[in-house]
Design a protein around this motif. Structure first.
Motif, PDB file in Angstrom:
ATOM      1  N   VAL A 111       0.835  -1.197   0.000  1.00 42.86           N
ATOM      2  CA  VAL A 111       0.000   0.000   0.000  1.00 42.86           C
ATOM      3  C   VAL A 111       0.870   1.247   0.000  1.00 42.86           C
ATOM      4  CG1 VAL A 111      -1.694   1.311   1.325  1.00 42.86           C
ATOM      5  CG2 VAL A 111      -1.856  -1.159   1.232  1.00 42.86           C
ATOM      6  N   PRO A 112       0.626   2.182  -0.906  1.00 46.02           N
ATOM      7  CA  PRO A 112       1.396   3.428  -0.888  1.00 46.02           C
ATOM      8  C   PRO A 112       0.940   4.328   0.263  1.00 46.02           C
ATOM      9  CG  PRO A 112      -0.210   3.433  -2.676  1.00 46.02           C
ATOM     10  CD  PRO A 112      -0.298   2.086  -2.016  1.00 46.02           C
TER      11      PRO A 112
ATOM     12  N   GLY B 201      -1.240   7.428  -0.477  1.00 47.15           N
ATOM     13  CA  GLY B 201      -2.663   7.176  -0.684  1.00 47.15           C
ATOM     14  C   GLY B 201      -3.423   7.150   0.623  1.00 47.15           C
TER      15      GLY B 201
ATOM     16  N   ALA C 101       0.228   1.008   6.799  1.00 46.47           N
ATOM     17  CA  ALA C 101       0.572   0.575   5.442  1.00 46.47           C
ATOM     18  C   ALA C 101       1.266  -0.781   5.454  1.00 46.47           C
ATOM     19  CB  ALA C 101       1.442   1.617   4.758  1.00 46.47           C
TER      20      ALA C 101
ATOM     21  N   GLU D 183      -2.906  -4.600   2.321  1.00 41.62           N
ATOM     22  CA  GLU D 183      -2.620  -5.079   0.965  1.00 41.62           C
ATOM     23  C   GLU D 183      -3.262  -4.124  -0.022  1.00 41.62           C
ATOM     24  OE1 GLU D 183      -4.187  -9.004   0.569  1.00 41.62           O
ATOM     25  OE2 GLU D 183      -2.582  -9.887   1.745  1.00 41.62           O
ATOM     26  N   TRP D 184      -2.560  -3.829  -1.085  1.00 39.98           N
ATOM     27  CA  TRP D 184      -3.063  -2.989  -2.158  1.00 39.98           C
ATOM     28  C   TRP D 184      -3.676  -3.886  -3.219  1.00 39.98           C
ATOM     29  CZ3 TRP D 184      -1.222  -2.746  -7.284  1.00 39.98           C
ATOM     30  CH2 TRP D 184      -1.693  -1.659  -8.039  1.00 39.98           C
TER      31      TRP D 184
ATOM     32  N   ALA E 273      -5.484  -3.953  -7.103  1.00 39.72           N
ATOM     33  CA  ALA E 273      -5.849  -3.296  -8.360  1.00 39.72           C
ATOM     34  C   ALA E 273      -7.036  -4.086  -8.901  1.00 39.72           C
ATOM     35  CB  ALA E 273      -4.686  -3.323  -9.341  1.00 39.72           C
TER      36      ALA E 273
ATOM     37  N   TYR F 264     -12.020  -1.852   3.287  1.00 40.84           N
ATOM     38  CA  TYR F 264     -11.368  -1.373   2.071  1.00 40.84           C
ATOM     39  C   TYR F 264     -11.377   0.149   2.044  1.00 40.84           C
ATOM     40  CZ  TYR F 264     -12.085  -6.190   0.674  1.00 40.84           C
ATOM     41  OH  TYR F 264     -12.076  -7.563   0.631  1.00 40.84           O
TER      42      TYR F 264
ATOM     43  N   LEU G 275      -8.511   4.115  -3.140  1.00 41.80           N
ATOM     44  CA  LEU G 275      -7.440   5.078  -3.413  1.00 41.80           C
ATOM     45  C   LEU G 275      -7.687   5.811  -4.720  1.00 41.80           C
ATOM     46  CD1 LEU G 275      -4.306   2.991  -2.386  1.00 41.80           C
ATOM     47  CD2 LEU G 275      -5.484   4.757  -1.071  1.00 41.80           C
TER      48      LEU G 275
ATOM     49  N   GLU H 229      -8.232   1.188  -7.475  1.00 38.51           N
ATOM     50  CA  GLU H 229      -7.235   0.713  -6.498  1.00 38.51           C
ATOM     51  C   GLU H 229      -7.810   0.880  -5.118  1.00 38.51           C
ATOM     52  OE1 GLU H 229      -3.965   3.332  -7.364  1.00 38.51           O
ATOM     53  OE2 GLU H 229      -3.124   1.900  -8.770  1.00 38.51           O
TER      54      GLU H 229
END
Length: 104
Positions: free
Chosen positions: A6-7, A10, A29, A33-34, A36, A54, A57, A104
C-alpha cells in the motif's frame, strides 16, 4: 485482483485517516494489501463473510442491492471506506461491490 504494498501517500490523502501521524500511517501501510481491481470485477458479493475493510485510493466502485433488483444503490470514490460495518458487527456482507472502472 493484483496485490502489492500500500502506498503511504494514498493513505494520507484519505479523509478517514486525516490527522494520523506519519509513524501511524507507516505502521498501517505495513499491515495492508493494495488491490488493483479492473473495471467490471467484483470486490465482494452479498452474503460473503465480512473479513476486511477497504479504502478506495482511485477509481470508482458501485454498491449493488442484495435483493432481486440488484440495483446500484451507491457509488464510492477515492478516499471512501467500505466494509467496516460488517467487520465490526461480524455479519455477512449486505451488498455486492464491483469496480465501475479500474480502481485501487
Amino acid at each position: 485482483p493484483v496485490v502489492a504494498a500500500v502506498p503511504v501517500a494514498g493513505l494520507a490523502a484519505a479523509p478517514a485517516l486525516a490527522g494520523l501521524p506519519e509513524e501511524a500511517l507507516d505502521a498501517l501501510a505495513a499491515e495492508l494489501e493494495w488491490l488493483a481491481l479492473p473495471g467490471g470485477r467484483e470486490l465482494f458479493a452479498a452474503g460473503e463473510a465480512s473479513d476486511a475493510v477497504y479504502l478506495v485510493l482511485s477509481g470508482l466502485l458501485g454498491v449493488y442491492a442484495a435483493d432481486e433488483t440488484s440495483q446500484r444503490v451507491a457509488r464510492l470514490g477515492a478516499g471512501e471506506l467500505l466494509g467496516e460495518m460488517g467487520l465490526l458487527s461480524g455479519r455477512p456482507r449486505h451488498a455486492t461491490v464491483r469496480a465501475l472502472r479500474d480502481s485501487e
